[in-house]
Enzyme design. Sequence first.
Site: not given
Length: 430
Positions: A400, A404
């Site tokens: 992450h 995204d």
Amino acid sequence: MLSKRIVAVARSRGAFARHAPGSGVSRTWHAAASHLMRAQFHASHLLQAETVKVPQMAESISEGTLRSWSKQVGDTVEADEEVATIETDKIDVTVNASVAGTIVELLAKEEDTVTVGQELFRIEAGEVAAAAPKEKAVEGPAQAEPPKTAEPAPPQQKPTPPPALSQKSTPEVPKEPKAVKQESKPEVAAPSRVPGSRNETRVKMNRMRLRIAERLKESQNAAASLTTFNEIDMSSLMDMRKRYKDDILKDHDVKLGFMSAFARACTLALQEIPAANASIEGDEIVYHEFVDLSVAVATPKGLVTPVVRNAEAMNFLAIEKEIASLGKKARDSKLTLEDMSGGTFTISNGGVFGSLYGTPIINLPQSAVLGMHAIKEKPVVVNGQIVIRPIMVVALTYDHRLLDGREAVTFLVKVRDYIEDPRKMLLAPF
């Protein structure tokens, strides 16, 4: 020169002291001469032996575990023949004989830790193994002539053996089963496990397993891992494979599987979502304009990930050939560091073992890994009707810090679309 040294040794032992005429001087003289000859022979033997050291394995590898000796003292070897195997945390390194000759000394034991440059064994150069069969081949015909002259003897002995053989044949038959029974007894007695036993067995982890454990834990600690799932209808791909697999096997000697389709779909999706093909180095993001695809392969020593280089430029057949070649090398423990170094994206197929769901772990410094699972028939709704379709659940674990949720889900949806309609791969702009 030799006589001078013998004289020197003899003098040191008092060979030329004044003695009464007899055998004292001659005995001392012969003792000194034989002592010097033995020392000279031993010295020449050591001088002829060549020492083989642990070779350079890689910049990041400085030591390993001596797993096994393929040869022992007294065995003859050819040049470049395997003598020992060293296990490292990444690959198995074979140590070969530098010259043809005979192994005269082993300088380390199995399971010892050895370092690069350490002396491993000594070999005495010489074509002993090649010369021996030639001599035997020459002796064979020379010895074949005497039997011709001795041929009349066997016919005289032939009438006597038949009754002896007939008499021995009856006792020999029961003896053989007796021997088998005796061998079978220890086999039955060998397993000492008792129902309800609580024994424990401790086995030392090999270097590769230790390294895998270290890297997996490092990945969990360093990456901000998150997993997203999707379902893929495999009907179209399975129909295409069923239709063409026999022709491809016949014409190209390649078995068409599902890995090549997923690999091709991923390479196209990675070029559309470049962040999934990137990595973090310090405070910079490195975007790779190529796709080096790491393919997870299970081996007896642990999971390895050989790399398919420039997979974006390969078609189905080229990918299948490369994956099959790397898989065979992995199972035979023949992978090199070059085969496993690098990699920008990983595919792991747990479905071959029956896995239905899973969250694969990122192979750092990569940013994502795709997990394939088993194909199961499920009821799904198509055009308002419930039908049975072969469904595979796929999982994308991503970092992450780089990707995204929007990018990760978009990547997985694109892979799904390519697999559900493989014709779209032919229309892709890349």
